[in-house]
Design an enzyme around this catalytic site. Structure first.
Site, PDB file in Angstrom:
ATOM      1  N   LYS A   1       6.382  12.409   0.003  1.00  0.00           N
ATOM      2  CA  LYS A   1       5.468  12.113   1.280  1.00  0.00           C
ATOM      3  C   LYS A   1       6.359  12.084   2.515  1.00  0.00           C
ATOM      4  CE  LYS A   1       2.193  10.597  -1.357  1.00  0.00           C
ATOM      5  NZ  LYS A   1       0.873  10.713  -1.489  1.00  0.00           N
TER       6      LYS A   1
ATOM      7  N   LYS B   1      -1.920   6.944   7.197  1.00  0.00           N
ATOM      8  CA  LYS B   1      -2.616   6.424   5.831  1.00  0.00           C
ATOM      9  C   LYS B   1      -4.014   6.711   6.071  1.00  0.00           C
ATOM     10  CE  LYS B   1      -1.369   2.230   4.775  1.00  0.00           C
ATOM     11  NZ  LYS B   1      -1.902   2.558   3.662  1.00  0.00           N
ATOM     12  N   GLY B   2      -4.803   6.378   5.171  1.00  0.00           N
ATOM     13  CA  GLY B   2      -6.263   6.233   5.340  1.00  0.00           C
ATOM     14  C   GLY B   2      -6.853   7.621   4.514  1.00  0.00           C
ATOM     15  N   GLY B   3      -6.356   8.296   3.654  1.00  0.00           N
ATOM     16  CA  GLY B   3      -6.805   9.314   2.767  1.00  0.00           C
ATOM     17  C   GLY B   3      -7.732   8.745   1.839  1.00  0.00           C
TER      18      GLY B   3
ATOM     19  N   ASP C   1       0.815  -1.291  -0.040  1.00  0.00           N
ATOM     20  CA  ASP C   1       0.055   0.041  -0.069  1.00  0.00           C
ATOM     21  C   ASP C   1       1.048   1.238  -0.036  1.00  0.00           C
ATOM     22  OD1 ASP C   1      -2.164   1.546  -0.033  1.00  0.00           O
ATOM     23  OD2 ASP C   1      -2.889   0.876   2.110  1.00  0.00           O
ATOM     24  N   GLY C   2       0.561   2.434  -0.051  1.00  0.00           N
ATOM     25  CA  GLY C   2       1.031   3.456  -0.080  1.00  0.00           C
ATOM     26  C   GLY C   2       0.776   4.319   1.177  1.00  0.00           C
ATOM     27  N   ALA C   3       1.348   5.348   1.420  1.00  0.00           N
ATOM     28  CA  ALA C   3       1.382   6.163   2.590  1.00  0.00           C
ATOM     29  C   ALA C   3       1.029   7.711   2.275  1.00  0.00           C
ATOM     30  CB  ALA C   3       2.606   6.194   3.407  1.00  0.00           C
ATOM     31  N   ASP C   4       0.267   8.454   2.871  1.00  0.00           N
ATOM     32  CA  ASP C   4       0.011   9.729   2.707  1.00  0.00           C
ATOM     33  C   ASP C   4       0.949  10.711   3.259  1.00  0.00           C
ATOM     34  OD1 ASP C   4      -2.643   9.248   1.622  1.00  0.00           O
ATOM     35  OD2 ASP C   4      -3.508   8.745   3.690  1.00  0.00           O
TER      36      ASP C   4
ATOM     37  N   GLU D   1      -7.868  -1.568   6.182  1.00  0.00           N
ATOM     38  CA  GLU D   1      -6.307  -1.703   5.830  1.00  0.00           C
ATOM     39  C   GLU D   1      -5.685  -2.060   6.925  1.00  0.00           C
ATOM     40  OE1 GLU D   1      -5.450   2.053   4.268  1.00  0.00           O
ATOM     41  OE2 GLU D   1      -6.280   1.688   2.279  1.00  0.00           O
TER      42      GLU D   1
END
Length: 114
Positions: free
Chosen positions: A48, A21-23, A8-11, A30
């Site tokens: 980021k 995370k969680g945008g 996954d990616g990070a905000d 997740e």
């Protein structure tokens, strides 16, 4: 079920690897998938990277009836929480919850803050 890996990616991410995370609004699910995975791979580019977490609004999934209380709790910590909207109405997550986006925080100790 256990998964081999989760990508996954990070905000937002700091130099210690702590991240926001969680945008994308799938916060709880997740976290569950990540916890059930042997390996978590986060993809993030230099845009980021931050010294202290808090530049990106902190997304918090809440039970709708608790939203106003949680908003007050974040205000006491110096944050400004707002209800995430979609088409002018509260966004409802896949778990039937709402999301608060919190700004104004400087999260220098993410583990203690969580």
């Amino acid at each position: 079920a256990e998964y081999m890996g989760y990508i996954d990616g990070a905000d937002e991410i700091d130099h210690a690897g702590h991240m926001i995370k969680g945008g994308g609004a799938a916060l709880t699910r997740e976290k569950i998938v990540a916890a059930q995975s042997r390996k978590f791979v986060c993809i993030a580019d230099e845009s980021k990277l931050v010294q202290v977490l808090g530049r990106f609004p902190l997304p918090v999934e809440v039970i709708p009836m608790a939203a106003q209380r949680i908003i007050r709790e974040f205000a006491a910590l110096g944050g400004q929480a707002s209800l995430r909207l979609k088409d002018g109405k509260p966004l409802v997550t896949d778990n039937g919850q709402h999301i608060l986006d919190v700004t104004g925080l400087k999260i220098s100790d993410p583990l203690a803050f969580e």
